[in-house]
Each structure stands twice: as structure tokens, then as C-alpha cells.
Write a protein that holds these residues in place. Structure first.
Motif, PDB file in Angstrom:
ATOM      1  N   GLN A   1       9.069   0.753  -5.127  1.00 19.14           N
ATOM      2  CA  GLN A   1       8.840   1.224  -3.774  1.00 19.14           C
ATOM      3  C   GLN A   1       8.304   2.653  -3.855  1.00 19.14           C
ATOM      4  OE1 GLN A   1       9.410  -0.365  -0.876  1.00 19.14           O
ATOM      5  NE2 GLN A   1      10.330  -2.236  -1.640  1.00 19.14           N
ATOM      6  N   ASP A   2       7.087   2.863  -3.432  1.00 23.77           N
ATOM      7  CA  ASP A   2       6.520   4.200  -3.468  1.00 23.77           C
ATOM      8  C   ASP A   2       6.948   4.965  -2.225  1.00 23.77           C
ATOM      9  OD1 ASP A   2       3.297   3.618  -5.059  1.00 23.77           O
ATOM     10  OD2 ASP A   2       5.341   3.335  -5.719  1.00 23.77           O
TER      11      ASP A   2
ATOM     12  N   ALA B   1       6.940   7.181   0.993  1.00 17.25           N
ATOM     13  CA  ALA B   1       5.960   7.608   1.987  1.00 17.25           C
ATOM     14  C   ALA B   1       6.714   7.869   3.275  1.00 17.25           C
ATOM     15  CB  ALA B   1       4.889   6.529   2.205  1.00 17.25           C
TER      16      ALA B   1
ATOM     17  N   ARG C   1       8.048   7.665   6.924  1.00 14.20           N
ATOM     18  CA  ARG C   1       8.086   6.601   7.908  1.00 14.20           C
ATOM     19  C   ARG C   1       7.252   6.982   9.123  1.00 14.20           C
ATOM     20  NH1 ARG C   1      11.508   2.403   9.162  1.00 14.20           N
ATOM     21  NH2 ARG C   1      12.949   2.970   7.496  1.00 14.20           N
TER      22      ARG C   1
ATOM     23  N   GLN D   1       4.661  -4.001   6.439  1.00  9.71           N
ATOM     24  CA  GLN D   1       4.579  -3.069   5.322  1.00  9.71           C
ATOM     25  C   GLN D   1       3.247  -3.266   4.602  1.00  9.71           C
ATOM     26  OE1 GLN D   1       8.138  -3.140   3.006  1.00  9.71           O
ATOM     27  NE2 GLN D   1       7.712  -1.207   1.986  1.00  9.71           N
TER      28      GLN D   1
ATOM     29  N   GLU E   1      -1.265   5.953   0.308  1.00 13.21           N
ATOM     30  CA  GLU E   1       0.101   6.450   0.183  1.00 13.21           C
ATOM     31  C   GLU E   1       1.018   5.924   1.271  1.00 13.21           C
ATOM     32  OE1 GLU E   1      -0.319  10.647   0.248  1.00 13.21           O
ATOM     33  OE2 GLU E   1      -1.268  10.772  -1.731  1.00 13.21           O
ATOM     34  N   GLY E   2       0.452   5.381   2.319  1.00  7.01           N
ATOM     35  CA  GLY E   2       1.271   4.878   3.416  1.00  7.01           C
ATOM     36  C   GLY E   2       0.393   4.588   4.620  1.00  7.01           C
TER      37      GLY E   2
ATOM     38  N   ASP F   1      -1.007   6.056   7.008  1.00  7.11           N
ATOM     39  CA  ASP F   1      -1.299   7.431   7.392  1.00  7.11           C
ATOM     40  C   ASP F   1      -2.770   7.727   7.095  1.00  7.11           C
ATOM     41  OD1 ASP F   1      -1.442   7.729   4.588  1.00  7.11           O
ATOM     42  OD2 ASP F   1       0.604   8.481   4.457  1.00  7.11           O
TER      43      ASP F   1
ATOM     44  N   VAL G   1       3.906  -0.196  -0.390  1.00  9.85           N
ATOM     45  CA  VAL G   1       3.617   1.209  -0.095  1.00  9.85           C
ATOM     46  C   VAL G   1       4.424   1.644   1.125  1.00  9.85           C
ATOM     47  CG1 VAL G   1       1.832   2.871   0.502  1.00  9.85           C
ATOM     48  CG2 VAL G   1       1.290   0.972  -1.021  1.00  9.85           C
ATOM     49  N   GLY G   2       5.201   2.696   0.960  1.00  9.93           N
ATOM     50  CA  GLY G   2       5.941   3.241   2.083  1.00  9.93           C
ATOM     51  C   GLY G   2       7.091   2.353   2.512  1.00  9.93           C
ATOM     52  N   GLU G   3       7.576   2.613   3.721  1.00  6.38           N
ATOM     53  CA  GLU G   3       8.691   1.869   4.285  1.00  6.38           C
ATOM     54  C   GLU G   3       8.182   0.923   5.363  1.00  6.38           C
ATOM     55  OE1 GLU G   3      11.944   4.286   5.541  1.00  6.38           O
ATOM     56  OE2 GLU G   3      11.661   5.748   3.926  1.00  6.38           O
TER      57      GLU G   3
ATOM     58  N   LEU H   1       7.233  -0.531   8.826  1.00  7.85           N
ATOM     59  CA  LEU H   1       6.747   0.183  10.008  1.00  7.85           C
ATOM     60  C   LEU H   1       7.318  -0.361  11.297  1.00  7.85           C
ATOM     61  CD1 LEU H   1       2.999   0.281   8.901  1.00  7.85           C
ATOM     62  CD2 LEU H   1       4.732   2.051   8.592  1.00  7.85           C
TER      63      LEU H   1
END
Length: 332
Positions: free
Chosen positions: A48-49, A51, A53, A181, A191-192, A194, A266-268, A270
């Protein structure tokens, strides 16, 4: 165990009759056959990378209801339940390509997974221990249409419960918590959800909550939206270099990452969503009966059927220290 061999009464219909993929089946990811991750990565937990939320939203319908609210459980045999019993079989729309959830076991060719365990529990409650189950492999975009046409009695296929879908189907209460996700190659600069998506081609399956989220939020981040028939087709587009990332339910994405070590979550999550069993809106008695089954399936803690199925299929691939089913919610 929940992942034991299928009952003798199980029938696989349509595209599932032959163990080789049919002409309409999506291509198998290059990293390995459906149902079998690469040998070097079996049992590994996808990384889990970190990033930030962006959102963790739960939908609220226009009438103020939580979409996961369903009809209160009942074991009464109404018209829909009697119809299934008179037919002597339960016809269930499933997936055959979602690793961990509904997929072909590489060694037997049988359809197995978490959703298949739940389907079997429902069938046994309706038809007895030797229940005859007909599994129909159906595409994501056809789930609601096939329910409306009564070509299936229900769909157990990682269907996220949404307000809009309540307009065409009736849902059980939620049986699994998930959220949207991103999945991207390990060497990706994404990265997320974003600014790192600026210029990236992000794929979502047709008629999915992922597609809705990307259309609503993705363009504002500069992402180019790509649509495919299913999340698996999106994964293939990434492998072909025609997409840069995939948006799907985190629970499904964990299966992809388990199969393909070149991919990473990537990230958590959403959003916060729940999978539910989808049925015809007129079959309220069947919905109540399924909710009665779910009350038993999700009970029992570590020794219960839900947890046994989770341990069989999901535990090695999901980042849940203490997994548990969502609380049931009812509208009456």
C-alpha cells in the motif's frame, strides 16, 4: 472450509459450460492465468503506497436514506421464493474473472471465491443441502438488465449498492465494505487521486461506481478518462500501454495486485461502499429471505461463515487486521 469443492448440484451455464474462455470473455492478464497469481508472489500482501486521503464519502439518497438500508429479514416463503423452489434451482449471475471473488480455479476449472460461497449459502437456505445452482457468467454492464428480464434470480457479483441502482433493482443489506481505489504499475509516477493524475489515462468499467467517480472528479485533476467493458479489461489496457491506471473497488483491486506483482494499490479508498446481492424490485420476499441468510452468514465472529470465507480467499491479500462484515441496515 468455505473454499471446498462445489456441491454436486451446481450447474455452470452459458459461457461457463466450457472450461476454456468463450469468445466474449475478456483477455487474461499477461501476468498469469485467471485464478492463479505468479508462483513467486502467491500469498503476498500487495503493498500500500501512502497518499493523502482525498475523500471518504458515503452516499446519501435524496430521501435521506442510506442506500445500504434494505428490507428487514424474514424466512416467510413469498411468491419469489416459491417460484425458485418450484423451479428447483437458483440462477445466479456471477463473475468468472474476478480473482478472489468469482473466478475459475486453475486446477479444477470450477467457479470459486467469496461471492460463490455466499451464493451457495443462499441456495442451501432456499433449496436445501443438495441445492441446484446455475451460475451465469454476466458482464458488468448487463447486471441490472438481466435482473429486469428475469434471466437470473439474483446477482452476486461485487455489486456496489447505490441510490441510482435502487431505481432498477432491490438490494440486500451490505455484506462487504469497500471503496474506490486506484491501481497503477509499480513504476508509475501516480501517487494518488491528486495532481499526479494530470495527463494520465485512467480507466473505469462501464456502468460502475468507478466510472461515475472519474467522470465527476477525475477531469478536474487533469485525468483523461478511458472506459472499458470491465475492470479486468481496464487492467489489460494498462498492460498494453493504452491506460496508465485503473479505478475500481479496492477489494477487486487487491485481487489484481495479488495476481500481477507489477501492479500496486495507490493511496487509500476514496469512497465507502458496500456490496449487496441484487434482485428484482418486485421480489421483496426474496430480498427479505436473503437478508435472513446474511444475518446467519455474517454471524459467529471468527468461527462464522463470513470469516471462514474471508480467511479462505481474502485474508492474505487485504490489509485488514480484524476483518468483520458491515452492520446490517434496514429501512422498515
Amino acid at each position: 472450509m468455505a473454499g471446498a469443492a462445489l456441491l454436486a448440484g451446481v450447474v455452470v451455464a452459458g459461457a461457463l459450460t466450457d472450461r476454456s474462455p468463450g469468445p466474449d470473455a475478456p483477455p487474461v492478464p499477461a501476468a498469469g492465468p485467471v485464478g492463479e497469481p505468479p508462483a513467486a508472489d502467491r500469498g503476498a500482501t500487495p503493498a500500500q503506497d501512502p497518499a493523502p486521503r482525498v475523500m471518504a464519502e458515503r452516499e446519501t439518497c435524496d430521501d435521506g436514506r442510506d442506500p445500504a438500508e434494505s428490507y428487514r429479514p424474514s424466512t416467510a416463503d413469498g411468491e419469489a421464493v416459491r417460484r425458485i423452489q418450484e423451479n428447483g434451482e437458483l440462477v445466479v449471475g456471477v463473475d468468472q474473472n474476478s480473482y478472489l471473488w468469482g473466478f475459475r480455479a486453475a486446477d479444477t476449472g470450477d467457479i470459486v471465491g467469496f461471492d460463490i460461497d455466499l451464493s451457495r449459502a443462499i441456495a442451501e437456505a432456499l433449496l436445501g443441502e443438495d441445492a441446484r445452482i446455475v451460475y451465469k457468467a454476466i458482464p458488468t454492464a448487463e447486471r441490472e438488465k438481466l435482473i429486469a428480464a428475469r434471466e437470473v434470480d439474483m446477482v452476486v457479483r461485487t455489486v456496489s449498492i447505490t441510490c441510482a441502482r435502487w431505481d432498477s433493482v432491490a438490494f440486500s443489506t451490505g455484506y462487504f465494505r469497500t471503496g474506490q481505489q486506484l491501481l497503477a504499475p509499480r513504476d508509475s509516477p501516480i501517487e494518488g487521486f491528486d495532481a499526479s493524475l494530470d495527463g494520465a489515462r485512467v480507466c473505469g468499467g462501464e456502468d460502475t461506481t468507478a466510472q461515475a467517480l472519474l467522470e465527476r472528479e477525475g477531469r478536474g485533476l487533469g485525468a483523461e478518462l478511458v472506459t472499458a467493458a470491465s475492470h479486468l479489461d481496464c487492467l489489460v489496457l494498462i498492460q498494453l500501454g493504452e491506460a496508465d491506471a485503473l479505478m475500481t473497488d479496492g477489494a477487486l483491486a487487491a485481487g489484481h495486485a495479488a495476481q500481477d506483482p507489477a501492479m500496486r494499490l495507490v493511496g487509500e479508498p476514496l469512497t465507502e461502499e458496500y456490496y449487496g446481492v441484487a434482485m428484482h424490485p418486485e421480489d421483496v420476499d426474496l430480498v427479505r429471505r436473503v437478508n435472513a441468510v446474511l444475518a446467519g452468514f455474517t454471524d459467529g465472529g471468527a468461527g462464522g461463515a463470513w470469516r471462514q470465507s474471508y480467511d479462505e480467499w481474502l485474508a492474505e491479500h487485504m490489509d485488514e487486521a480484524s476483518p468483520e462484515p458491515p452492520d446490517a441496515r434496514y429501512r422498515d
